[in-house]
Design an enzyme around this catalytic site. Sequence first.
Site, PDB file in Angstrom:
ATOM      1  N   LYS A  48       0.866  -1.190   0.000  1.00 30.99           N
ATOM      2  CA  LYS A  48       0.000   0.000   0.000  1.00 30.99           C
ATOM      3  C   LYS A  48       0.897   1.232   0.000  1.00 30.99           C
ATOM      4  O   LYS A  48       1.456   1.614   1.026  1.00 30.99           O
ATOM      5  CB  LYS A  48      -0.884  -0.033   1.258  1.00 30.99           C
ATOM      6  CG  LYS A  48      -2.028   0.958   1.211  1.00 30.99           C
ATOM      7  CD  LYS A  48      -1.773   2.104   2.141  1.00 30.99           C
ATOM      8  CE  LYS A  48      -2.802   3.191   1.937  1.00 30.99           C
ATOM      9  NZ  LYS A  48      -2.241   4.507   2.121  1.00 30.99           N
ATOM     10  N   GLY A  95       7.361   5.103   8.314  1.00 27.89           N
ATOM     11  CA  GLY A  95       6.567   6.314   8.476  1.00 27.89           C
ATOM     12  C   GLY A  95       6.728   6.871   9.872  1.00 27.89           C
ATOM     13  O   GLY A  95       7.782   6.709  10.506  1.00 27.89           O
ATOM     14  N   SER A  96       5.667   7.497  10.376  1.00 25.96           N
ATOM     15  CA  SER A  96       5.779   8.223  11.642  1.00 25.96           C
ATOM     16  C   SER A  96       5.684   7.294  12.847  1.00 25.96           C
ATOM     17  O   SER A  96       5.077   6.216  12.780  1.00 25.96           O
ATOM     18  CB  SER A  96       4.672   9.274  11.729  1.00 25.96           C
ATOM     19  OG  SER A  96       3.421   8.638  11.841  1.00 25.96           O
ATOM     20  N   THR A  97       6.248   7.750  13.950  1.00 27.76           N
ATOM     21  CA  THR A  97       6.195   6.981  15.193  1.00 27.76           C
ATOM     22  C   THR A  97       4.748   6.822  15.656  1.00 27.76           C
ATOM     23  O   THR A  97       4.353   5.743  16.116  1.00 27.76           O
ATOM     24  CB  THR A  97       7.038   7.675  16.278  1.00 27.76           C
ATOM     25  OG1 THR A  97       8.410   7.662  15.847  1.00 27.76           O
ATOM     26  CG2 THR A  97       6.940   6.970  17.616  1.00 27.76           C
ATOM     27  N   THR A 112       1.949   6.630  13.924  1.00 20.11           N
ATOM     28  CA  THR A 112       1.259   5.579  13.166  1.00 20.11           C
ATOM     29  C   THR A 112       1.868   4.212  13.492  1.00 20.11           C
ATOM     30  O   THR A 112       1.138   3.212  13.588  1.00 20.11           O
ATOM     31  CB  THR A 112       1.308   5.880  11.656  1.00 20.11           C
ATOM     32  OG1 THR A 112       0.640   7.125  11.439  1.00 20.11           O
ATOM     33  CG2 THR A 112       0.619   4.810  10.839  1.00 20.11           C
ATOM     34  N   GLY A 113       3.173   4.167  13.685  1.00 22.89           N
ATOM     35  CA  GLY A 113       3.821   2.904  14.090  1.00 22.89           C
ATOM     36  C   GLY A 113       3.219   2.346  15.369  1.00 22.89           C
ATOM     37  O   GLY A 113       2.994   1.132  15.502  1.00 22.89           O
ATOM     38  N   GLU A 117      10.027   1.074  10.673  1.00 26.16           N
ATOM     39  CA  GLU A 117      11.123   2.034  10.509  1.00 26.16           C
ATOM     40  C   GLU A 117      10.479   3.406  10.617  1.00 26.16           C
ATOM     41  O   GLU A 117       9.805   3.852   9.691  1.00 26.16           O
ATOM     42  CB  GLU A 117      11.800   1.798   9.154  1.00 26.16           C
ATOM     43  CG  GLU A 117      13.209   2.350   9.111  1.00 26.16           C
ATOM     44  CD  GLU A 117      13.191   3.798   8.700  1.00 26.16           C
ATOM     45  OE1 GLU A 117      13.106   4.657   9.605  1.00 26.16           O
ATOM     46  OE2 GLU A 117      13.260   4.066   7.502  1.00 26.16           O
TER      47      GLU A 117
HETATM   48  P1  NDP Z   1       2.260   8.326   8.448  1.00 27.12           P
HETATM   49  O1  NDP Z   1       3.547   7.879   8.995  1.00 27.12           O
HETATM   50  O2  NDP Z   1       1.205   8.716   9.391  1.00 27.12           O
HETATM   51  O3  NDP Z   1       1.739   7.148   7.531  1.00 27.12           O
HETATM   52  C1  NDP Z   1       0.631   7.263   6.700  1.00 27.12           C
HETATM   53  C2  NDP Z   1       0.382   5.879   6.147  1.00 27.12           C
HETATM   54  O4  NDP Z   1       0.059   5.009   7.227  1.00 27.12           O
HETATM   55  C3  NDP Z   1      -0.743   5.814   5.167  1.00 27.12           C
HETATM   56  O5  NDP Z   1      -0.430   4.862   4.177  1.00 27.12           O
HETATM   57  C4  NDP Z   1      -1.908   5.316   6.017  1.00 27.12           C
HETATM   58  O6  NDP Z   1      -2.817   4.584   5.251  1.00 27.12           O
HETATM   59  C5  NDP Z   1      -1.194   4.419   6.989  1.00 27.12           C
HETATM   60  N1  NDP Z   1      -1.883   4.275   8.275  1.00 27.12           N
HETATM   61  C6  NDP Z   1      -2.521   5.206   8.981  1.00 27.12           C
HETATM   62  N2  NDP Z   1      -3.020   4.674  10.115  1.00 27.12           N
HETATM   63  C7  NDP Z   1      -2.669   3.366  10.119  1.00 27.12           C
HETATM   64  C8  NDP Z   1      -2.875   2.289  11.016  1.00 27.12           C
HETATM   65  N3  NDP Z   1      -3.548   2.438  12.142  1.00 27.12           N
HETATM   66  N4  NDP Z   1      -2.359   1.093  10.677  1.00 27.12           N
HETATM   67  C9  NDP Z   1      -1.677   0.934   9.534  1.00 27.12           C
HETATM   68  N5  NDP Z   1      -1.456   1.928   8.657  1.00 27.12           N
HETATM   69  C10 NDP Z   1      -1.951   3.130   8.950  1.00 27.12           C
HETATM   70  O7  NDP Z   1       2.601   9.401   7.334  1.00 27.12           O
HETATM   71  P2  NDP Z   1       2.352  10.901   7.035  1.00 27.12           P
HETATM   72  O8  NDP Z   1       2.485  11.025   5.587  1.00 27.12           O
HETATM   73  O9  NDP Z   1       1.095  11.395   7.683  1.00 27.12           O
HETATM   74  O10 NDP Z   1       3.626  11.599   7.713  1.00 27.12           O
HETATM   75  C11 NDP Z   1       3.647  11.931   9.077  1.00 27.12           C
HETATM   76  C12 NDP Z   1       5.068  12.164   9.521  1.00 27.12           C
HETATM   77  O11 NDP Z   1       5.818  10.958   9.371  1.00 27.12           O
HETATM   78  C13 NDP Z   1       5.860  13.179   8.717  1.00 27.12           C
HETATM   79  O12 NDP Z   1       5.610  14.474   9.158  1.00 27.12           O
HETATM   80  C14 NDP Z   1       7.278  12.749   8.941  1.00 27.12           C
HETATM   81  O13 NDP Z   1       7.785  13.370  10.113  1.00 27.12           O
HETATM   82  C15 NDP Z   1       7.182  11.256   9.177  1.00 27.12           C
HETATM   83  N6  NDP Z   1       7.623  10.470   8.034  1.00 27.12           N
HETATM   84  C16 NDP Z   1       8.644   9.592   8.228  1.00 27.12           C
HETATM   85  C17 NDP Z   1       9.122   8.859   7.183  1.00 27.12           C
HETATM   86  C18 NDP Z   1      10.251   7.905   7.351  1.00 27.12           C
HETATM   87  O14 NDP Z   1      10.941   7.616   6.383  1.00 27.12           O
HETATM   88  N7  NDP Z   1      10.462   7.354   8.541  1.00 27.12           N
HETATM   89  C19 NDP Z   1       8.572   8.993   5.838  1.00 27.12           C
HETATM   90  C20 NDP Z   1       7.464   9.896   5.742  1.00 27.12           C
HETATM   91  C21 NDP Z   1       7.017  10.607   6.821  1.00 27.12           C
HETATM   92  P3  NDP Z   1      -4.402   4.784   5.397  1.00 27.12           P
HETATM   93  O15 NDP Z   1      -4.656   6.232   5.389  1.00 27.12           O
HETATM   94  O16 NDP Z   1      -5.002   4.071   4.229  1.00 27.12           O
HETATM   95  O17 NDP Z   1      -4.776   4.079   6.670  1.00 27.12           O
END
Ligand code: NDP
Length: 473
Positions: free
Chosen positions: A173, A224-226, A228-229, A246
């Site tokens: 996804k 992604g973000s902590t 959401t992790g 990660e």
């Molecule tokens: P998020 O880290 O919040 O991730 C969004 C993704 O997670 C979408 O694909 C979403 O899919 C999915 N998601 C949301 N809720 C859940 C859940 N409960 N279980 C599983 N998947 C879920 O990304 P953002 O784009 O909002 O970025 C937020 C912050 O993350 C940024 O400001 C940045 O600081 C950081 N970031 C870190 C990255 C890295 O490389 N470590 C990369 C990008 C961002 P859906 O909506 O379909 O549920």
Amino acid sequence: MSEFNMLINGEAVGADASFDVINPANEQVITQCPMATEAHLNQAVAAARAALPAWSAKSMDERRAVVLQIADRIEANMGELAQLLSSEQGKPIEGFAGLGAMFELGGCLAWIRYTATLDLPVEVIQDNDDARIEVHRKPVGVVGSITPWNYPLLITMWHVIPGLLAGCTVVAKPSEYTPLTVLKAAHLINDLLPPGVLNVVTGKGDIGAGMSAHEDIDKIVFTGSTSTGKRIMESASGNLKRLTLELGGNDAAIVLPDTNVAEAAGKIFATAMINNGQTCAALKRLYVHEDIYDEMCDALAGIAASVTTGPASESPDFGPIQNKMQFDKVCDLAEAAKADGATFMTGGAPLERDGYFFPVTIVRDIPEESRLVQEEPFGPILPVVKFTDVEDALARANAVSVGLGGSVWSSNIEQAQALAARLECGTAWVNNHAMIQPDAPFGGVKQSGLGVEFGRYGLVEYTNIQTMQIAKG
Ligand code: NDP
């Protein structure tokens, strides 16, 4: 109806509803992308489950051959994929130090081809008159991959390729901000894989959450973000999913007084601003000893003043920030730093043009408490903090809840390594930062994640151990 389709069970699948994909360089809609429903997700998971027995029964060499073909197919389409990536992500085709869209494509090839060299040999723990005990690595099953918008294709390959090689099947996804390059690549390689081995669903709002709660997905790999992790960890408990997470970092670098500023400044700049600062392991807090503080600030500001930010059509060094949410976050942190009395040597405010453009910004004389130091900006803005006592700098570097990477800079390697070993992070660099490679494990400590990616250490995260005990006598 979108020209881009999802990939489910080897078929191109559309959806009744769609969402806009925005070009961050002009805020215009590039195209629509299918909005998956729960039914689409269930179909994709069922296809991956059905494909699992045959795919996992193939030999490692058979799967390796397919993985290598995937690299060749991507290589044959690099130019087209780089253009699409640039349009949806914003990064220039070449960019500063050649770290743009073509670099991401090149990274895909390097990672895929290195991963294809790996094996999962059986380990013999005991072989005597009593018993033979072997440790086997079995594929973990159906993997759900959730990827972000900073390196959409590269991170997808980091998730998907070791999974496929280990014998898993995958439901991927991509980020709703940057789904197009992943969809394009998945369709390009579709004929190389049996139906259902790789599926891609696109959506937003509930698909990721649906994956992390899905009873028929065995593992989630998420970048992604902590925050959401943490939510993934909670919802993954239903069937005790395996997790590789990660998450973000707020990497500190400590620059000791014996550092050759002229040599170090270029590398520090490049590793802070890589991908316009939108890199999880970018250098994000720079602690510089007072003896060389002015010299370092001037050197960094000099480089910043010489680079360009603009749309890919202008062949700039840096492109826009990828999305409005992140752009607003960077603007907000810059304003907070101004209110805290920091000095802006370059940049500091968005460019006055369409698109999410924020110039490369070097900030000095900033208090430790400023949100720009304490929070990950994930954009082209670097706070430079002065220190006098190295123990104090180390304490500040470690005084955050995350720990992805960290670095120490010095002309005395032994001293630098000793200090780097005391950084609380998953990767510690000496005289470098953000340097990752396909054979070196990469992951975070504290709230930067769980598990590692890359190389053999990363590959085994797509497996479960089966211990085989054969009694003798
Ligand atoms: P998020 O880290 O919040 O991730 C969004 C993704 O997670 C979408 O694909 C979403 O899919 C999915 N998601 C949301 N809720 C859940 C859940 N409960 N279980 C599983 N998947 C879920 O990304 P953002 O784009 O909002 O970025 C937020 C912050 O993350 C940024 O400001 C940045 O600081 C950081 N970031 C870190 C990255 C890295 O490389 N470590 C990369 C990008 C961002 P859906 O909506 O379909 O549920």
